[in-house]
Structure formats: C-alpha cells, structure tokens
Design a protein around this motif. Structure first.
Motif, PDB file in Angstrom:
ATOM      1  N   THR A 417       0.853  -1.187   0.000  1.00  0.00           N
ATOM      2  CA  THR A 417       0.000   0.000   0.000  1.00  0.00           C
ATOM      3  C   THR A 417       0.887   1.234   0.000  1.00  0.00           C
ATOM      4  O   THR A 417       1.861   1.317   0.758  1.00  0.00           O
ATOM      5  CB  THR A 417      -0.934   0.023   1.213  1.00  0.00           C
ATOM      6  N   VAL A 418       0.541   2.179  -0.861  1.00  0.00           N
ATOM      7  CA  VAL A 418       1.357   3.379  -1.064  1.00  0.00           C
ATOM      8  C   VAL A 418       0.508   4.615  -0.781  1.00  0.00           C
ATOM      9  O   VAL A 418      -0.615   4.737  -1.292  1.00  0.00           O
ATOM     10  CB  VAL A 418       1.910   3.432  -2.500  1.00  0.00           C
ATOM     11  N   ASP A 419       1.037   5.525   0.023  1.00  0.00           N
ATOM     12  CA  ASP A 419       0.356   6.777   0.359  1.00  0.00           C
ATOM     13  C   ASP A 419       1.342   7.930   0.200  1.00  0.00           C
ATOM     14  O   ASP A 419       2.548   7.719   0.029  1.00  0.00           O
ATOM     15  CB  ASP A 419      -0.173   6.744   1.794  1.00  0.00           C
ATOM     16  N   ALA A 420       0.838   9.141   0.268  1.00  0.00           N
ATOM     17  CA  ALA A 420       1.702  10.317   0.227  1.00  0.00           C
ATOM     18  C   ALA A 420       0.934  11.527   0.744  1.00  0.00           C
ATOM     19  O   ALA A 420      -0.253  11.704   0.432  1.00  0.00           O
ATOM     20  CB  ALA A 420       2.208  10.582  -1.191  1.00  0.00           C
ATOM     21  N   GLY A 421       1.608  12.354   1.528  1.00  0.00           N
ATOM     22  CA  GLY A 421       1.072  13.659   1.854  1.00  0.00           C
ATOM     23  C   GLY A 421       1.352  14.611   0.713  1.00  0.00           C
ATOM     24  O   GLY A 421       2.436  14.580   0.116  1.00  0.00           O
ATOM     25  N   LEU A 422       0.383  15.442   0.356  1.00  0.00           N
ATOM     26  CA  LEU A 422       0.521  16.367  -0.767  1.00  0.00           C
ATOM     27  C   LEU A 422       0.514  17.809  -0.268  1.00  0.00           C
ATOM     28  O   LEU A 422      -0.203  18.143   0.682  1.00  0.00           O
ATOM     29  CB  LEU A 422      -0.632  16.180  -1.762  1.00  0.00           C
ATOM     30  N   SER A 423       1.290  18.642  -0.921  1.00  0.00           N
ATOM     31  CA  SER A 423       1.342  20.061  -0.558  1.00  0.00           C
ATOM     32  C   SER A 423       1.579  20.887  -1.810  1.00  0.00           C
ATOM     33  O   SER A 423       2.563  20.674  -2.538  1.00  0.00           O
ATOM     34  CB  SER A 423       2.472  20.315   0.451  1.00  0.00           C
ATOM     35  N   LEU A 424       0.653  21.809  -2.092  1.00  0.00           N
ATOM     36  CA  LEU A 424       0.778  22.712  -3.233  1.00  0.00           C
ATOM     37  C   LEU A 424       1.131  24.099  -2.710  1.00  0.00           C
ATOM     38  O   LEU A 424       0.376  24.705  -1.951  1.00  0.00           O
ATOM     39  CB  LEU A 424      -0.534  22.766  -4.019  1.00  0.00           C
ATOM     40  N   ASP A 425       2.309  24.594  -3.086  1.00  0.00           N
ATOM     41  CA  ASP A 425       2.794  25.903  -2.631  1.00  0.00           C
ATOM     42  C   ASP A 425       2.169  26.998  -3.507  1.00  0.00           C
ATOM     43  O   ASP A 425       2.596  27.227  -4.635  1.00  0.00           O
ATOM     44  CB  ASP A 425       4.322  25.928  -2.712  1.00  0.00           C
ATOM     45  N   VAL A 426       1.157  27.663  -2.993  1.00  0.00           N
ATOM     46  CA  VAL A 426       0.410  28.652  -3.752  1.00  0.00           C
ATOM     47  C   VAL A 426       0.993  30.051  -3.523  1.00  0.00           C
ATOM     48  O   VAL A 426       1.094  30.503  -2.373  1.00  0.00           O
ATOM     49  CB  VAL A 426      -1.073  28.637  -3.340  1.00  0.00           C
ATOM     50  N   PRO A 427       1.403  30.751  -4.574  1.00  0.00           N
ATOM     51  CA  PRO A 427       1.913  32.122  -4.408  1.00  0.00           C
ATOM     52  C   PRO A 427       0.872  33.041  -3.760  1.00  0.00           C
ATOM     53  O   PRO A 427      -0.343  32.844  -3.914  1.00  0.00           O
ATOM     54  CB  PRO A 427       2.217  32.554  -5.851  1.00  0.00           C
ATOM     55  N   ALA A 428       1.334  34.061  -3.050  1.00  0.00           N
ATOM     56  CA  ALA A 428       0.464  34.905  -2.209  1.00  0.00           C
ATOM     57  C   ALA A 428      -0.696  35.537  -2.978  1.00  0.00           C
ATOM     58  O   ALA A 428      -1.830  35.553  -2.489  1.00  0.00           O
ATOM     59  CB  ALA A 428       1.293  35.989  -1.527  1.00  0.00           C
ATOM     60  N   TYR A 429      -0.471  36.082  -4.148  1.00  0.00           N
ATOM     61  CA  TYR A 429      -1.526  36.825  -4.840  1.00  0.00           C
ATOM     62  C   TYR A 429      -2.058  36.062  -6.063  1.00  0.00           C
ATOM     63  O   TYR A 429      -2.355  36.647  -7.099  1.00  0.00           O
ATOM     64  CB  TYR A 429      -1.011  38.204  -5.240  1.00  0.00           C
ATOM     65  N   THR A 430      -2.175  34.751  -5.907  1.00  0.00           N
ATOM     66  CA  THR A 430      -2.802  33.938  -6.943  1.00  0.00           C
ATOM     67  C   THR A 430      -4.285  34.292  -7.018  1.00  0.00           C
ATOM     68  O   THR A 430      -4.958  34.415  -5.993  1.00  0.00           O
ATOM     69  CB  THR A 430      -2.635  32.444  -6.625  1.00  0.00           C
ATOM     70  N   ALA A 431      -4.800  34.471  -8.245  1.00  0.00           N
ATOM     71  CA  ALA A 431      -6.187  34.889  -8.427  1.00  0.00           C
ATOM     72  C   ALA A 431      -7.148  33.918  -7.757  1.00  0.00           C
ATOM     73  O   ALA A 431      -6.976  32.696  -7.847  1.00  0.00           O
ATOM     74  CB  ALA A 431      -6.501  34.985  -9.915  1.00  0.00           C
ATOM     75  N   PRO A 432      -8.182  34.410  -7.075  1.00  0.00           N
ATOM     76  CA  PRO A 432      -9.154  33.537  -6.414  1.00  0.00           C
ATOM     77  C   PRO A 432      -9.877  32.650  -7.431  1.00  0.00           C
ATOM     78  O   PRO A 432     -10.097  33.036  -8.581  1.00  0.00           O
ATOM     79  CB  PRO A 432     -10.130  34.520  -5.758  1.00  0.00           C
ATOM     80  N   GLY A 433     -10.264  31.473  -6.995  1.00  0.00           N
ATOM     81  CA  GLY A 433     -10.979  30.538  -7.845  1.00  0.00           C
ATOM     82  C   GLY A 433     -10.499  29.115  -7.623  1.00  0.00           C
ATOM     83  O   GLY A 433      -9.640  28.855  -6.775  1.00  0.00           O
ATOM     84  N   SER A 434     -11.069  28.216  -8.396  1.00  0.00           N
ATOM     85  CA  SER A 434     -10.702  26.794  -8.295  1.00  0.00           C
ATOM     86  C   SER A 434      -9.593  26.466  -9.286  1.00  0.00           C
ATOM     87  O   SER A 434      -9.631  26.897 -10.443  1.00  0.00           O
ATOM     88  CB  SER A 434     -11.920  25.915  -8.567  1.00  0.00           C
ATOM     89  N   TYR A 435      -8.613  25.686  -8.833  1.00  0.00           N
ATOM     90  CA  TYR A 435      -7.489  25.268  -9.658  1.00  0.00           C
ATOM     91  C   TYR A 435      -7.427  23.737  -9.665  1.00  0.00           C
ATOM     92  O   TYR A 435      -7.652  23.108  -8.635  1.00  0.00           O
ATOM     93  CB  TYR A 435      -6.171  25.829  -9.112  1.00  0.00           C
ATOM     94  N   ALA A 436      -7.109  23.154 -10.794  1.00  0.00           N
ATOM     95  CA  ALA A 436      -7.051  21.690 -10.881  1.00  0.00           C
ATOM     96  C   ALA A 436      -5.906  21.255 -11.783  1.00  0.00           C
ATOM     97  O   ALA A 436      -5.633  21.874 -12.814  1.00  0.00           O
ATOM     98  CB  ALA A 436      -8.365  21.126 -11.407  1.00  0.00           C
ATOM     99  N   GLY A 437      -5.237  20.202 -11.374  1.00  0.00           N
ATOM    100  CA  GLY A 437      -4.181  19.584 -12.173  1.00  0.00           C
ATOM    101  C   GLY A 437      -4.401  18.079 -12.200  1.00  0.00           C
ATOM    102  O   GLY A 437      -5.225  17.538 -11.466  1.00  0.00           O
ATOM    103  N   VAL A 438      -3.657  17.371 -13.026  1.00  0.00           N
ATOM    104  CA  VAL A 438      -3.791  15.922 -13.147  1.00  0.00           C
ATOM    105  C   VAL A 438      -2.448  15.270 -12.789  1.00  0.00           C
ATOM    106  O   VAL A 438      -1.415  15.556 -13.403  1.00  0.00           O
ATOM    107  CB  VAL A 438      -4.199  15.497 -14.563  1.00  0.00           C
ATOM    108  N   LEU A 439      -2.490  14.420 -11.784  1.00  0.00           N
ATOM    109  CA  LEU A 439      -1.334  13.642 -11.385  1.00  0.00           C
ATOM    110  C   LEU A 439      -1.449  12.270 -12.012  1.00  0.00           C
ATOM    111  O   LEU A 439      -2.431  11.549 -11.790  1.00  0.00           O
ATOM    112  CB  LEU A 439      -1.290  13.527  -9.846  1.00  0.00           C
ATOM    113  N   THR A 440      -0.459  11.881 -12.830  1.00  0.00           N
ATOM    114  CA  THR A 440      -0.487  10.598 -13.513  1.00  0.00           C
ATOM    115  C   THR A 440       0.490   9.658 -12.852  1.00  0.00           C
ATOM    116  O   THR A 440       1.686   9.965 -12.739  1.00  0.00           O
ATOM    117  CB  THR A 440      -0.123  10.768 -14.994  1.00  0.00           C
TER     118      THR A 440
END
Length: 444
Positions: A417-440
């Motif tokens: 079984t494989v797990d991982a903690g994830l952390s996305l470093d978001v710059p301070a003045y990133t425009a508000p809204g939803s962001y999505a990426g694809v991890l393959t």
C-alpha cells in the motif's frame, strides 16, 4: 476520476487533484487513460498430421483462434505476455479409443510481424475434458512472452501448434498453417525507450521430453560477451545451464539440454547472476515427463500459475485545503491510497512514478507543476517476498518523481500500500478561484 484495472505490465492512472480557492471549492477529476485495442478471432487453413499409429491420412481443415496480450501499448524493453487460444482445432481424436480428461498438452508459436518479426513460443496446461473416440479435440489456450525490441505496430498471428497426448503411449498431432502467416488477430503498438534492454530470446520448440535439446537463439546482447543460458522455475534457476559467447553482432544460438522436470522457462543473461537489465526471458518451455508410472501407482502433479503486476486506488479525486488570497501558502491533502499487487513470480521488481500537470485556474491563471510536493510512504503486507521502499520527499513536477519501488531479486512479489502527503505551494496573490491539475501514476 474513474480507474479501470487492466491486465498490463505498465499501468497508468490519472488522478484529479485539487480545488484551490479563496473559500473552499469542489474537487475536479480527470478521466482515466484510453482503453486497449481489442483482438479478434480469425480462421485459417491448417494441415494436421495424425500419429502414424492411427493409420489415417493428414487432415486439412480450418482452425479458429484468437491472440490476446496483457499489454497492447508497451515500451521497447517491456515484456508482453501472449495468450494463443484455439477455440476450434482442425484436428480430432484420430483413434476409436476415448481419451480421458487431462492428458492433452498443447504447444505452439505466435508469429510476429510489422515493426518486430520472429515468433513467440507458447505452451498450455495439461488439461482437457474427456474426448470420445474420433471426437473433436476441445478448445485450449497457450501462453508465452516476448520482449519488445522495436517501436511501432507489431502484428500477432496464430502459428503452428501441436497437441501432445499422454495416454497409454506418447503421441503428437502437429498442425501447421497451410498458407503462413495466418491472419492478424492482435496488434500492439510499442513506443521507443532510449537505453532500454533490447535483448531477446526465441526457442525452436515449446516443449520436449526430459533430456531433449532445445535451440535457444539470442539477439541484441553485448557483442563477444559470455552469456549464461539456463532453465528457470518461477524465480529460481534449475539444473539446466550452459554458457556461450555472442558473435560480433551480439547474437548466439545455443543447444540447451533440458532435463530438469522443474524447468518452466528459459533465460539468458550476461554476468555471474541473473540481472533483468542484462538478460532476456523467461521464454515458456514445458518438460513433458514421459516416464512410465510404476504398476499400481499414480503420478500427481500441480502447477503454480504466474499472475500480473497491477494497481488499484481508493478514489479518484483529492481536495486540498483552501488558502487565502494575499497570503498564499501550502494547500495540503493526501494522495488516495494506491494498492500494488505483484503476482508475477519472477525476479523483477517494480517502480511507481508520478508526474503532474500545471494547475489551471480562472481566466487563464495557473500554478506551476513544480509547486506540488509529496512525502511518500509505503507499507508491505506480511509474507511478501519483496519489501517496498518509499520515494524521496520533494517536488513532483512535470518530469516526474518516484513514489515507491521494490528492487530486483532472486524471488520478488507481494502486496503493498502506497500513500503520500501532498502540498501545493500557492503564491500569495494567486487569483481567487478553483485550480485543478492531473497527477499521472505509472507502474512498471
């Protein structure tokens, strides 16, 4: 995201990752990879020669067969498992005597064409229902493997096959394709992999009695190198072994005597011990024990069948925590647990890697792929021959990183079984809204 398991040596899953907003938003998911191509059953004219003891002429009939593979989109260097299923043999029981169950052992060849030529040796289990006198032979399946040595479309066609019967006496009914090659039943499309192991083996026979010699042909080994050619039973070596020296083109032809009843495949490798990166095989080979059983006794045998390398995941979307506009910081979460099952029973380990796209947001805004980091963890189920090692903590990025792996060894396999903690470093003045990426994730 939806993930559909498939019997393939290389697995890919697209993992939809995260919603990122000034206030919490919904997670976005991406669909899984494309499905493999489907094979088709084909008919071809066949010339079968009954055993001489039957006293009947050759049979010219039609065989219906289908070729399937466990990986329709391999990379150069990958091993592909081929299954040759004869749904309607051209031959039948040549004698009036009824044949009991489990006395038929099939073997044969699958012909390769297109980007890679040659043949694949395939063998089947000693298994069949009872066959009445002069009755039609039942359907049967045979399996084997080949190593992909060239990129492009590789066509697979049914080839010659043989039906060996072990009842009262040892008899063979060889059937050949009347106008080779037979129609194409399956096509795999291989992609290039620079630096991949392109060594390959072919056998002139898929089975034989104890002590029979099989011609083993090797290609694309290191020129003028010493190569060990030997038998294998799963991950273990058997007593059948010899050494040869390759020619100036890296090829060789060896006549290996196969006497060990445990041998189920043939390998060849450079160096003092098996190394998947410097070897080829195993290519399926079956020793047919024709030793008569003593009076009043019964021979009992069993087979341990090799499985596949596969993975599943406990979900298909991850929601990271929200961060504030003007502050930014770490949007955190956890990878959906991935379960890896390695039931191949060979010497090769596996590697689970991942890469991520940029995180797309409103109005063309984005957060770069290099901003996503993970802290991998991996657990091994008790009793597994291999031990899983977690990859290094750090950025994932668009070029990828290792999530977990197991090493090559004499005996490998198990459940993990494989797990991982994830952390996305978001710059301070990133425009508000939803962001999505694809991890393959890719398992190989």
């Amino acid at each position: 995201m939806r993930f559909t398991p498939r019997r393939r040596r290389r697995w890919t899953a697209a993992l939809g990752a995260t919603a990122l907003a000034l206030t919490a938003g919904g997670a976005l998911a991406a669909p899984a990879g494309a499905a493999t191509t489907a094979s088709s059953a084909v008919d071809f004219a066949t010339h079968c020669v009954p055993p001489p003891i039957a006293g009947i002429p050759p049979i010219d009939g039609t065989t219906t067969a289908q070729i399937t593979v466990d990986n329709a989109a391999p990379r150069v260097g990958d091993t592909v498992t081929v299954t040759y299923t004869v749904t309607k043999p051209a031959a039948s029981n040549p004698v009036d005597l009824a044949l009991p169950e489990n006395i038929m052992t099939p073997s044969g060849k699958v012909t390769l064409g297109g980007a890679q030529t040659g043949s694949v040796t395939v063998t089947g289990e000693k298994k069949n229902p009872p066959v009445p006198g002069k009755g039609a032979f039942p359907p049967f399946s045979m399996t084997g493997t080949f190593t992909v040595t060239a990129p492009g479309a590789i066509a697979l066609s049914p080839g010659d096959y043989n039906i060996h019967t072990s009842y009262i006496m040892e008899l063979d009914t060889p059937c050949t394709v009347s106008s080779p090659p037979a129609p194409v039943s399956e096509t795999v499309t291989a992609t290039a992999l620079p630096g991949a192991n392109e060594r390959a083996l072919q056998l002139d026979n898929a089975s034989g009695a104890p002590g029979a010699r099989v011609t083993v042909t090797g290609t694309k080994f290191t020129p003028l190198a010493e190569v060990t050619v030997g038998g294998r039973a799963g991950a273990a070596e058997t007593a059948d072994k010899m050494t040869v020296t390759t020619d100036s083109q890296g090829g060789f032809a060896a006549r290996l005597t196969v006497a060990d009843l445990a041998t189920t495949g043939i390998v060849a490798y450079e160096g003092a011990a098996w190394d998947a990166e410097k070897g080829a095989g195993p290519v399926a080979y079956q020793v047919i024990d024709d030793t008569p059983a003593p009076p009043g006794s019964q021979r009992i045998s069993a087979t341990v069948k090799a499985g596949t390398l596969s993975m599943t995941q406990a979900g298909d979307a991850v929601q990271l925590s929200a961060v504030d506009f003007g502050t930014g910081g770490a949007a955190t979460g956890a990878l959906r647990t991935v379960t890896v099952k390695d039931f191949r029973g060979g010497p090769a380990g596996w590697s689970l890697t991942g890469k991520v796209t940029d995180f797309s947001g409103p109005g063309g805004a984005s957060v770069g792929a290099g901003k996503l980091s993970w802290t991998p963890a991996c657990a091994t189920k008790a009793g597994s021959p291999s031990t899983c090692a977690a990859g290094s903590a750090g950025p994932v990025g668009s070029t990828g990183a290792t999530l977990a792996s197991t090493p090559n060894g004499t005996v490998t396999g198990g459940e993990f079984t494989v797990d991982a903690g994830l952390s996305l470093d978001v710059p301070a003045y990133t425009a508000p809204g939803s962001y999505a990426g694809v991890l393959t994730l890719t398992l190989s």
